[in-house]
Design a protein around this motif. Structure first.
Motif, short mmCIF file in Angstrom:
data_model
loop_
_atom_site.label_atom_id
_atom_site.label_comp_id
_atom_site.label_asym_id
_atom_site.label_seq_id
_atom_site.Cartn_x
_atom_site.Cartn_y
_atom_site.Cartn_z
N SER A 15 99.65 131.90 -14.72
CA SER A 15 99.02 130.63 -14.39
C SER A 15 100.04 129.66 -13.80
O SER A 15 101.24 129.95 -13.73
N ILE B 55 93.28 128.77 -19.32
CA ILE B 55 92.53 127.52 -19.24
C ILE B 55 91.96 127.14 -20.61
O ILE B 55 92.01 125.98 -21.02
N PRO C 236 100.68 127.59 -19.82
CA PRO C 236 100.52 126.28 -19.17
C PRO C 236 100.25 125.14 -20.15
O PRO C 236 100.66 124.00 -19.89
N CYS D 170 94.13 125.30 -22.92
CA CYS D 170 94.38 123.90 -22.58
C CYS D 170 93.21 123.01 -22.99
O CYS D 170 92.97 121.96 -22.38
N ALA E 155 97.96 123.38 -7.53
CA ALA E 155 97.90 122.54 -8.74
C ALA E 155 98.55 121.19 -8.49
O ALA E 155 98.05 120.14 -8.95
N ALA F 134 100.73 125.17 -13.71
CA ALA F 134 100.33 123.88 -14.28
C ALA F 134 101.05 122.74 -13.59
O ALA F 134 102.19 122.90 -13.14
N VAL G 88 95.41 122.83 -13.87
CA VAL G 88 95.86 124.16 -14.28
C VAL G 88 95.12 125.18 -13.41
O VAL G 88 93.89 125.14 -13.31
N ALA H 261 90.71 122.20 -13.62
CA ALA H 261 91.24 123.56 -13.68
C ALA H 261 90.51 124.40 -12.65
O ALA H 261 89.38 124.09 -12.25
N LEU I 94 102.49 121.68 -20.16
CA LEU I 94 102.00 120.31 -20.00
C LEU I 94 102.55 119.41 -21.10
O LEU I 94 102.86 118.23 -20.86
#
Length: 970
Positions: free
Chosen positions: A794, A959, A858, A962, A688, A796, A952, A786, A862
């Protein structure tokens, strides 16, 4: 009387008996050892029975470790949670997280804790004596007087608790809970844990010591405390010291804690498992786009030896290298030739009382298990009949012995872990640290039929062999998530009003505790170095540059102890970005394919026999935003006597590799593609970070192409479309072989105490055609992307290049990153968000990039990343001292380095144009960092929040959460 330590400095002998007795210890044994460059001192604490070993070798980097034998009785991960939790405050240091405070303020060269299947260890090390003593005292207080005994919030944070999301649905949170969700998403970890479960049903090794996410929520706070009291006691403690230790001071600290306890009689013996045959099956998750056909992993496992038989244990490792160390090793070659499996590996786990082996066949053809098992029998029977190749045995023994004598860093910690391989079970702690006699016995085994008999015992006697099948599933991940949801819903349905209120109060208290900063009085309890104790001068590694024909040469004047280290840095600036993506595979093929002079097996044996260590790695050198220099780093460590042989082999591999061996190339590419898939799952934070930074500079674009998701996707495409893509790939390989390994494109690094002329090595290469020193690269990845993985957690990342905001590099930037990593991001992403790790990396190339590791949320992370400017402003406005962050930033910039890594750091600085003056200026900037200077970086962080790249790596649900990021799924 004085004695010479390993660093070449004399230090006085001590009256050990008198010193030990003064602090309640008794010296049991003192032995000199040339291999240890000093002596081993063994003591015990008379009142409690606590044991102590000191490897008195004069090492400047001083190591302390306290270890406990910890034997799981279930898979709740209680000892893993304890490992985390005891470092969250103690009687003398009542701050929320002394571990983190030490990370902020120490010059530590190592600071961590580790849980094994049968032990938990708490090691620290530092070159600075006062810092070392500070670390030792904090760790002793942590393990013998932790706040966990009074504060359950620590258990809820580090272990597990239930929260309600914005819709009122329950979910599990906890640092260890999410860490182990990530660990158990890795198919190799699943195979490992299932193997232990099958082999060891009657002792502690059958449980998941790290914790199975299914069972972690079974652990109660009361059980947690009971296990602490039972195991974290001086009578069950082993204290390990290494280096130029101020023994009187360390024993004073130890006695302060040990004297508070009485001796316990419980010995925590590990009953030996009686070997038997068994079978088991489990599922592992694969991506929805993958076919389940021919994806089963087949593992054959058995107990090999007791811990005390070090010759048999090392012999087993050598045997496995001979049988499966390359695609042309005899057992692996026979199995691959069936066309019924994609890869074969053999491994030995020896960090336990009963070391065991695993032979794993990857991606076997459906219905082929019996055929493959018969092929193992037939091949081994034939090898027993004819005898193993003596040259192959010699080569693997040489390679193993070289590795044993070059342990790497931190060497004190590695000696501690190895000593425990015997010491934990009542054995001699020196035995695992000595190798000379062991390798002599191994050579005697090789001269006779000892390895042949060992092979027959391990692989032909199936009466104690266990079989584990790990089968692919599209639904395994969804099933695990659904099972967790159903469990939580059932728990929620059972709650009374009183239960709901109790949970609300518990979580309010937890949140308040997490968000309440330590007081100045609490922080003042922690010992902190003064800035005046930090050297204003960085450690500079001496190097000299010269021209040798068309090549550049770097030399280092370091003590090499009979080893020569060479690097060939081959410039790749004539390759496009798309070609760089393919070159990652070229580097992986070198040394594994035949050459014009060797078939692949004899090449493998020659490397093992004549070279201590040979690697091919891709790196990027740059300090300019628009241009970068990708290089292939060929690194070779070799005994002085074998330099000529090693140099000839390197030249042969670089210029004469037969990339046109289509069948072997295809087999290797399939294996590399599978490894890349697993790497994204286990190393998703790094992937990532590469992707989030890729569009920010030429260096970031090249780095991602060589090592990131782009390279993984190109490997996958070649593996799936080999017939169509192979001709172009072959042309690229042959172009590299013909054009790249030439003097005009090579910077040659030589470190040796032998009289050696670089020209004698370089003259074997043609002059070639010069290429530009650097090239412009622009990533074709989306700025926000992603990547789907079949996993329960996950990763990020938010990436930027601070030069876009008009900033130039300063040591202040590293202090700023350290502050945000260890305060704002740690608290928001790890402590409150439940991710296993989080941080911000900033370096002199312009790169600024955040990461989260094994992250349940994630999207939330962010958002936190985009608020770093606020986090930095809050720090500046607060009362927390900046000098402790400066100290740890300086310490982080100077990790303990063996000669191999010292050379690499020096070379990279030269190739990137970083001068000693730059390093001195960076140190000055670090030491003079002020809060006002930090504020000048807030604008850069605001710009990063607005314009930074995003990546991500995670499962579909993560995902989808996001969606506001507008990510392009790769």
């Amino acid at each position: 009387m004085t004695r010479l330590g390993s660093q070449g400095k004399e230090f006085p002998m001590m009256n050990l008996n008198e010193t030990a007795a003064r602090h309640g210890f008794c010296v049991d044994r003192v032995r000199e050892s040339e291999e240890l460059h000093g002596q081993m001192v063994e003591m015990h604490h008379k009142k409690t029975g606590a044991q102590l070993v000191w490897v008195d070798n004069g090492e400047v980097n001083k190591t302390f470790c306290v270890a406990f034998k910890t034997l799981p009785e279930d898979s709740t991960g209680v000892f893993h949670i304890l490992e985390h939790s005891v470092l969250c405050g103690s009687a003398k240091y009542p701050v929320r997280e002394p571990f983190v405070e030490l990370m902020k303020s120490s010059m530590a060269t190592f600071l961590n804790a580790m849980t094994f299947p049968d032990k938990t260890i708490y090691p620290v090390s530092s070159r600075n004596e006062q810092d070392f003593l500070n670390l030792t005292e904090v760790y002793l207080d942590a393990v013998f007087a932790p706040r966990i005994l009074q504060d359950p919030n620590i258990f809820y944070q580090e272990g597990w608790h239930i929260e309600l999301d914005e819709n009122g649905a329950p979910l599990y949170k906890g640092v260890v809970f999410n860490e182990m969700k990530g660990a158990m998403s890795d198919v190799d970890e699943q195979i490992y844990q299932k193997t232990l479960d099958v082999l060891f049903p009657d002792n502690c090794y059958g449980w998941n010591s790290g914790g199975d996410p299914k069972h972690i929520p079974d652990l109660t706070y009361e059980q947690f405390l009971r296990m602490y009291h039972r195991y974290y006691h001086p009578s069950n403690a082993r204290i390990f010291l290494d280096g130029a230790i101020p023994l009187d001071k360390v024993l004073t600290l130890a006695e302060e804690y040990l004297s508070c306890f009485d001796r316990l009689d419980e010995k925590h013996e590990i009953p030996m498992q009686k070997p038997f045959a068994a079978e088991a099956e489990q599922a592992y998750e694969i991506g929805a786009e993958e076919d389940t056909a021919d994806k089963t992993m087949l593992t054959l496992a058995k107990i090999v030896a007791p811990w005390s038989d070090t010759v048999r244990i090392t012999a087993t490792e050598i045997l496995f290298d001979v049988l499966t160390g390359s695609n042309d090793a005899p057992l692996k070659k026979a199995l691959l030739a069936t066309g019924k499996c994609q890869d074969v590996s053999m491994s030995l786990d020896n960090a336990m009382a009963q070391p065991y082996m695993m032979l794993t066949l990857r991606n076997i053809a459906d219905g082929s298990e019996q055929e493959l098992r018969q092929m193992i029998r037939d091949t081994v029977q034939q090898l027993v009949k004819t005898g193993l190749d003596k040259d192959a045995l010699t080569a693997s023994i040489n390679s193993s012995e070289f590795a044993a004598r070059q342990p790497g860093e931190p060497s004190g910690l590695l000696r501690c872990i190895h000593a425990l391989d015997a010491w934990l079970y009542g054995g001699d702690p020196m035995q695992p640290l000595l190798s000379e006699e062991r390798y002599q016995k191994l050579r005697e085994m090789a001269a006779g039929d000892g390895f042949d008999r060992l092979m027959a015992e391990l692989l032909l006697d199936e009466s104690t062999m266990s079989i584990i099948r790990t089968v692919p599933s599209h639904t395994q991940g969804d099933e695990l998530r659904a099972e967790e949801t159903v469990r939580l819903q059932a728990i929620q349905a059972s709650w009374t009003d009183a239960d709901k209120e109790a949970l609300r109060v518990q979580n309010e208290k937890l949140t308040a505790w997490q968000q309440t900063p330590d007081t100045a009085e609490q922080l003042a309890t922690l010992p902190v170095l003064s800035l005046s104790e930090i050297s204003a001068d960085p450690l500079l590694i001496p190097a000299a540059e010269a021209q040798c024909g068309a090549a550049k040469v770097i030399t280092h004047d370091l003590p090499m102890n009979g080893v020569t280290i060479m690097h060939w840095y081959i410039s790749l600036t004539d390759f496009t970005l798309d070609e760089l993506k393919c070159l990652s595979m070229v580097a992986d093929l070198l040394g594994k394919l035949p050459t014009k002079r060797h078939d692949s097996l004899s090449l493998f044996q020659a490397i093992k026999r004549d070279i201590g260590k040979l690697t091919f790695q891709l790196r990027v050198m740059s300090r300019c935003a628009e241009m970068a220099t990708p290089v292939l780093d060929v690194s070779c460590s070799v005994l002085d006597a074998n330099v000529d042989k090693a140099a000839a082999l390197v030249r042969e591999i670089l210029t004469e590799t037969c990339f046109d061996d289509r069948a072997r190339v295809q087999t290797l590419i399939l294996q590399l593609s599978e490894m890349a898939k697993q790497k994204v799952i286990s190393d998703g934070h790094r992937m990532a970070m590469y992707a989030a930074s890729a569009t920010m500079s030429a260096a970031s674009a090249a780095r991602e192409a060589l090592n990131g998701l782009s390279a993984c996707m190109v490997q996958k495409a070649l593996a799936e479309n080999f017939d169509a893509q192979y001709p172009d790939f072959l042309a690229l390989c042959e172009r590299f072989s013909k054009d790249s390994a030439v003097q005009s494109r090579v910077t040659f690094s030589l470190s040796t105490n032998k009289a050696l002329d670089p020209a004698a090595i370089l003259s074997a290469y043609p002059v070639g055609t010069p290429i530009p020193d650097a090239a412009p690269y622009v990533s074709d990845l989306p700025a926000k992307c992603a990547y789907r993985i079949p996993a329960q957690i996950s990763f990020a990342s938010l990436g930027y290049d601070y030069r876009r905001a008009g900033k130039v590099y300063s040591g202040i930037a590293r202090v700023m990153s350290n502050i945000l990593s260890l305060s704002y991001l740690w608290n928001e992403v790890r402590v409150q968000g439940g991710a296993y790790g989080a941080g911000l990396n900033t370096n002199e190339t312009g790169r600024m990039v955040t990461y989260s590791y094994r992250d349940p949320s994630p999207a939330r992370t962010l958002g936190i990343n985009r608020s770093m400017s606020k986090g930095l402003r809050d720090f500046v406005a607060g009362d927390e001292r900046i000098d402790k962050y400066i100290i740890s930033t300086v310490g982080e910039s100077e990790p303990p380095l063996g000669s191999e890594n010292q050379i690499l750091v020096s070379d990279e600085n030269l190739l990137c144009g970083i001068t000693p003056e730059d390093l001195c200026r960076e140190r000055t900037e670090m030491l003079s960092t002020t809060k006002d200077a930090l504020l000048k970086w807030c604008g850069v962080l605001d710009q990063m929040a607005q314009d930074g790249g995003v990546c991500v790596v995670g499962h579909d649900g993560a995902i989808a959460a996001c969606e506001k990021e507008d990510l392009t799924v790769l």
